[in-house]
Design an enzyme around this catalytic site. Structure first.
Site, PDB file in Angstrom:
ATOM      1  N   HIS A 144       8.081   3.536   9.636  1.00  0.00           N
ATOM      2  CA  HIS A 144       7.855   2.638  10.772  1.00  0.00           C
ATOM      3  C   HIS A 144       6.552   3.022  11.472  1.00  0.00           C
ATOM      4  CE1 HIS A 144       8.945  -0.112  13.989  1.00  0.00           C
ATOM      5  NE2 HIS A 144       8.619   0.831  14.855  1.00  0.00           N
ATOM      6  N   GLU A 168       0.500   7.138   6.975  1.00  0.00           N
ATOM      7  CA  GLU A 168       1.729   6.718   6.302  1.00  0.00           C
ATOM      8  C   GLU A 168       1.734   7.121   4.837  1.00  0.00           C
ATOM      9  OE1 GLU A 168       2.751   2.607   6.823  1.00  0.00           O
ATOM     10  OE2 GLU A 168       2.180   2.610   8.941  1.00  0.00           O
ATOM     11  N   LYS A 224      25.592  -9.133  -3.555  1.00  0.00           N
ATOM     12  CA  LYS A 224      26.274  -8.810  -4.813  1.00  0.00           C
ATOM     13  C   LYS A 224      25.268  -8.670  -5.945  1.00  0.00           C
ATOM     14  CE  LYS A 224      30.665 -11.026  -3.608  1.00  0.00           C
ATOM     15  NZ  LYS A 224      31.626 -12.119  -3.935  1.00  0.00           N
ATOM     16  N   SER A 273       0.826  -1.212   0.000  1.00  0.00           N
ATOM     17  CA  SER A 273       0.000   0.000   0.000  1.00  0.00           C
ATOM     18  C   SER A 273       0.864   1.266   0.000  1.00  0.00           C
ATOM     19  CB  SER A 273      -0.960   0.008   1.190  1.00  0.00           C
ATOM     20  OG  SER A 273      -0.273   0.135   2.411  1.00  0.00           O
ATOM     21  N   ASN A 274       1.971   1.248   0.728  1.00  0.00           N
ATOM     22  CA  ASN A 274       2.876   2.399   0.689  1.00  0.00           C
ATOM     23  C   ASN A 274       3.607   2.477  -0.652  1.00  0.00           C
ATOM     24  OD1 ASN A 274       3.030   4.224   3.021  1.00  0.00           O
ATOM     25  ND2 ASN A 274       3.341   2.357   4.197  1.00  0.00           N
ATOM     26  N   ASP A 324      15.747   0.654  13.547  1.00  0.00           N
ATOM     27  CA  ASP A 324      14.788   1.737  13.779  1.00  0.00           C
ATOM     28  C   ASP A 324      15.378   2.872  14.626  1.00  0.00           C
ATOM     29  OD1 ASP A 324      12.865   0.308  12.352  1.00  0.00           O
ATOM     30  OD2 ASP A 324      12.120  -0.710  14.134  1.00  0.00           O
ATOM     31  N   MET A 339      10.017  -6.663   5.519  1.00  0.00           N
ATOM     32  CA  MET A 339      10.158  -7.397   6.772  1.00  0.00           C
ATOM     33  C   MET A 339      11.488  -8.145   6.874  1.00  0.00           C
ATOM     34  SD  MET A 339       7.446  -6.361   8.097  1.00  0.00           S
ATOM     35  CE  MET A 339       7.364  -7.307   9.611  1.00  0.00           C
ATOM     36  N   ASN A 395      13.148   4.552   5.699  1.00  0.00           N
ATOM     37  CA  ASN A 395      12.157   3.550   6.099  1.00  0.00           C
ATOM     38  C   ASN A 395      10.965   4.242   6.745  1.00  0.00           C
ATOM     39  OD1 ASN A 395      11.107   0.881   6.791  1.00  0.00           O
ATOM     40  ND2 ASN A 395      11.698   1.343   8.901  1.00  0.00           N
TER      41      ASN A 395
END
Length: 205
Positions: free
Chosen positions: A127, A192, A88, A34-35, A163, A108, A125
Site C-alpha cells: 500500500h 515498493e 469458485k 511494475s511491482n 488496509d 484495484m 498487499n
C-alpha cells in the site's frame, strides 16, 4: 550405514544445486505491473522463497499482463462483480496451481471477506502510504494536502478490514516542498520494488 550416508549426501547435494523448494505464488494486478515485474525478477533468484505461478487481473487491458507472455506465466482474467460464481472459479485455479501465497500488487479491487476467509494460504498487499495513515485511495494527494514531512509504503497482511492487517515492513521517503502527487508516487514506487521482496523474505524466513 554407508549406503544411508551416501543417500543423505546425495540429497544434500541436490538441495544445494536446485535450491530450497519455493512457495507457489499468485500475483493479483490491475495496472502496469511494475511491482509484478519486481516480484518476478526476485523469484528468479536461487535463494528466493517463492515462484510466480499465476497472474490474475480484474482488467483485461491491464498492461502488466504482458509479463505473463514474456516470462511464460499463466494468466487469468476475472471480474469480481459476480462474486459467488467467480470466487469458485478463482479458487479452482488457485487449488489447481497449488497456490499458497497471494501478493496483491496494484490490485484495484477489495477482496470479498469470504474469499479471505476461505483461502488457506497467506495474502499480503503493498500500500502506498505509511499505514495506518491514509488507507484507501489518493494517498499521495492526501499526504501532500496535510503537509506531511514523510510518506512511504507498507506491506501488510490482508484482513477483512481495508488496509488494516498486521504490518510486515514499511519504507519511508521525505516529501519535499517541490513534490506533487506524481513525483511523490515515483519516489515511493522505487521503494515498493525493494520493500515487497524484502517483506516476502521476512515472512518466509
Amino acid at each position: 550405514m554407508v549406503k544411508l550416508l551416501l543417500e543423505i549426501t546425495k540429497l544434500n547435494l541436490m538441495v544445494k544445486l536446485t535450491g530450497p523448494k519455493k512457495t507457489k505464488t499468485a500475483v493479483f494486478i490491475s495496472g502496469t505491473g511494475s511491482n509484478l515485474l519486481s516480484l518476478i525478477k526476485f523469484s528468479k533468484k536461487k535463494r528466493c522463497p517463492i515462484s510466480i505461478d499465476l497472474i490474475i487481473s480484474n482488467y483485461v487491458k491491464a498492461k502488466g499482463l504482458k509479463y505473463s507472455v514474456k516470462f511464460n506465466i499463466e494468466k487469468k482474467i476475472f471480474s469480481f462483480k459476480k462474486k459467488n460464481l467467480n470466487n469458485k472459479k478463482i479458487f479452482s485455479y488457485l487449488q489447481k496451481k497449488k497456490i499458497k501465497l497471494i501478493c496483491l500488487a496494484g490490485f484495484m479491487e477489495i477482496l470479498p471477506s469470504d474469499f479471505i476467509k476461505k483461502f488457506k494460504g497467506t495474502i499480503i498487499n503493498i500500500h502506498p502510504s505509511l499505514l495506518p495513515k491514509y488507507k484507501g485511495l489518493n494517498t499521495h494527494e492526501r499526504a501532500i494536502k496535510n503537509e506531511d514531512k514523510f510518506s512511504g509504503c507498507t506491506v501488510h497482511y490482508v484482513s477483512k478490514k481495508l488496509d488494516s492487517g498486521k504490518i510486515i515492513l514499511q519504507s519511508k521517503v521525505r516529501i519535499s516542498s517541490k513534490d506533487n502527487a506524481t513525483s511523490l508516487a515515483k519516489k515511493i514506487l522505487k521503494k515498493e520494488h525493494k520493500l515487497y521482496p524484502a517483506s516476502i523474505s521476512k515472512i518466509m524466513d
